[in-house]
Enzyme design. Structure first.
Site, PDB file in Angstrom:
ATOM      1  CE1 TYR A 362       8.718  -6.484  77.145  1.00  0.00           C
ATOM      2  CE2 TYR A 362       8.249  -4.203  76.554  1.00  0.00           C
ATOM      3  CZ  TYR A 362       7.831  -5.498  76.752  1.00  0.00           C
ATOM      4  OH  TYR A 362       6.520  -5.801  76.560  1.00  0.00           O
ATOM      5  CD  GLU A 363       9.712  -5.302  82.826  1.00  0.00           C
ATOM      6  OE1 GLU A 363       9.803  -5.987  83.853  1.00  0.00           O
ATOM      7  OE2 GLU A 363       8.681  -4.675  82.506  1.00  0.00           O
TER       8      GLU A 363
END
Lengths: 380, 266
Positions: A362-363
């Site tokens: 994620y990110e």
């Protein structure tokens, strides 16, 4: 070059550690098992100023610096990956873009509640068809008089079910591609806005992750964040900062796993000796500690660069890439050092190993970080 | 109204404890913490501050590094700090310590509705004498073992813990209370508190600052002025190997009881 923390940062580290040990660690197993959002912990963190660490006091922040925030996420992640990402997503992905791109009115309206932790923030960019290719946005926003009408959906939104304030991205001009994306501040009770069900995840299971649904959602015109068409840039800048938060989470997970492994291998006896007396254990732990220390330097350097308003995009990408891969590697080795017990939920290392994997995704996946770094090197 | 809280930096007794050749603690080589009971006193003062808006002044006697502990208490919400620090004060026993702290409190000044708070006892010396002695030197009424504190005007109602129960005492200010851990749950430092801690007022009282107080006399302070002296310190002997008694009869039970009684365990 100064590798010393300031007196304030040292004092904060002590405070975060005490808080994590006494308030966060005792809940970590339970919230993972029950997939329960630890609202009581968020309320306690809010009181202590942990939901707005590096923002100025005039907007309700604690008046700290970016490294003090990174250290907070790190210390929380040592004992609970879930609690760490709640603070990180709230701070980096919702408070930061409003602070950095909002008008004075928007800051006055939204920041005091967010920074004091009375309200929780979230960030809505990812769509089922637009993950790594964030420019493939399908959600649309059409200006009708004094408001925009949003239609579409977002997925995998951290803090999604519990947040009050969202920074959301939508196409205001489909033909313009990246330059047709705009950012909006959306409140939980805007008409036409709703949240989907909680995603069942492998790790960070106490963290709330869900879809956001926009059905003719009415967003006041003054809630446009930045200028029309500048949304992609806002998203990318926000994620640069967010990556420092996730890198800190990954760093903390690795450190927490080492702490547990050191403690366990000094107690556990096989062949009449403590595990810590076997050279394999010593070499494993030495490698784990060395990689983690290297990760810490990358993470802190990125945080300092952001604090000093230097370019930090590539530093954040390197920190996140290296810290996330370190977290996965170190937590996996910690499970191995625990042997059969490490595979049971009686011990925290299997949870740390599950929590670590998401930091590579994620990110921005590890592959996205490599793309950013390669672009910085000019090899695109 | 203000509350003066006396705190002490103590070695973290969960770590290693080291002793100097003269029998005093080697404080420099040990990890330090704020004495746990003192944090309860700080919290009691901060709660009264939350209710009444009064000022909280924290005082410690110790070497210069004790400033770090004072800053941490400022980060929890105390308003001002005083570090009482001088070579002349070193090696003090409880009599000399309370003499010096009482003079420091005189210097800060006690008004009609002020309160002095201390912890019940410090985990290094374990005497529980300094609080009551400060009260005596300042001619203040004292209530020890405070488990609940309520203030109304110039009166404080204290629930005082005894071995087998509680007594409720009403006392007029100014007074001195010693606090126990049952009193409250100390708060954490806050993030903004940490960033304010270094801009809050902190004064150092040296020997020069306090020497004119009648309580300060070279014969009543420091190692030389202490009526008691530590002759020797030693580590208690380690417990020997365990003894197993076998049998399930009265005779074995009596033998066990006899052994425990001999070691003063029962």
């Amino acid at each position: 070059m100064d590798f010393h923390l300031t007196k304030e940062q040292q004092m904060l580290r002590k405070m975060y550690r005490e808080f994590a040990e006494n308030e966060v660690k005792p809940l970590a197993e339970e919230i993972d098992e029950e997939e329960r959002f630890p609202m009581e912990t968020v309320e306690k963190m809010a009181k202590l100023g942990m939901m707005g660490i590096y923002f100025p006091k005039e907007y309700g922040g604690a008046g700290g610096d970016v490294l003090s925030y990174a250290m907070c996420v790190e210390e929380l992640a040592k004992v609970c990956g879930t609690t760490a990402v709640i603070v990180s997503a709230h701070t980096s992905l919702c408070c930061a873009p409003i602070f950095e791109h909002g008008t004075e009115e928007q800051k006055q309206k939204y920041l005091p509640d967010l920074l004091s932790g009375r309200k929780i923030g979230a960030f809505g960019l990812t769509e089922p068809g637009a993950g790594t290719d964030a420019s493939g946005q399908q959600t649309t926003a059409v200006l009708e008089g004094d408001h925009y009408v949003l239609n579409g959906s977002k997925c995998f939104i951290t803090n999604g079910n519990v947040a009050d304030t969202f920074v959301v991205f939508a196409m205001t001009d489909k033909k313009a591609g990246n330059h047709g994306i705009s950012a909006f501040i959306v409140e939980r009770d805007f008409p036409g806005f709703s949240q989907g069900k909680h995603e069942k995840k492998m790790g960070i299971r106490g963290s709330s992750t869900c879809d956001l649904i926009f059905e003719d959602c009415i967003v006041p015109k003054e809630n446009l964040l930045g200028k029309e068409g500048k949304g992609f840039k806002i998203a990318m800048q926000t994620l640069d900062g967010g990556r420092i938060g996730i890198a800190s989470q990954a760093l903390g997970l690795a450190e927490g796993a080492i702490d547990e492994a050191v403690k366990y291998t000094k107690e556990r006896v096989q062949f009449g000796r403590r595990l810590s007396q076997f050279q394999n254990t010593q070499f494993q732990l030495a490698d784990m500690a060395c990689r983690t220390q290297a990760a810490q330097h990358l993470v802190y350097a990125a945080a300092m660069a952001k604090e000093n308003h230097e370019s930090y995009s590539e530093k954040a990408a390197m920190a996140k890439l290296f810290a996330a891969e370190t977290a996965s590697d170190v937590t996996r080795r910690a499970v191995q050092l625990f042997g059969g017990y490490g595979y049971t939920r009686e011990y925290p290392v299997e949870r740390m190993m599950r929590d670590a994997k998401i930091t590579e995704i994620y990110e921005g996946t590890s592959e996205v970080q490599r793309m950013v770094i390669a672009k910085y090197l000019g090899v695109n | 109204m203000k509350i003066i809280v006396c705190v002490k930096q103590v070695p973290d007794t969960s770590g290693k404890v080291a002793v100097n050749p003269d029998g005093t603690l080697d404080r420099a080589s040990m990890q330090t913490i704020t004495n746990p009971d003192d944090l309860n006193a700080v919290e009691a003062a901060l709660k009264l501050k939350d209710e009444t808006g009064c000022k909280v002044v924290v005082v410690t006697m110790g070497p210069p590094p004790a400033e770090g502990m004072l800053r941490e208490i400022l980060a929890r919400g105390a308003d001002e700090a005083v570090l009482v620090s001088a070579r002349e004060f070193g090696g003090s026993d409880t009599y000399a310590t309370s003499q010096i702290l009482a003079s420091a409190i005189n210097r800060i000044g006690l008004e009609q509705d002020d309160v002095v708070m201390c912890g019940r006892q410090a985990i290094d010396g374990d005497t529980a004498q300094v609080g009551p002695q400060i009260a005596e030197k300042l001619h203040l009424p004292q209530v020890t073992y405070a488990a609940e504190i309520h203030k109304a005007g110039n009166a404080i109602t204290v629930k005082r813990m005894l071995e087998d129960g509680y007594m409720t005492i009403k006392v007029k200010t100014p007074c001195l209370l010693t606090c126990i851990k049952e009193l409250n749950e100390p708060r954490y430092m806050s993030v903004s508190g940490v960033f304010e801690a270094y801009s809050k007022p902190m004064e150092v009282f040296s020997y020069e600052t306090l020497k004119d107080d009648p309580l300060i006399d070279p014969t009543t302070i420091g190692l030389k002025g202490s009526p008691t002296n530590i002759l020797t310190s030693f580590t208690p002997p380690l417990k020997g190997a365990g003894v197993m008694l076998e049998g399930a009869d009265k005779e074995t039970c009596d033998k066990l009881a006899g052994l425990l009684a001999k070691k003063h365990i029962i």
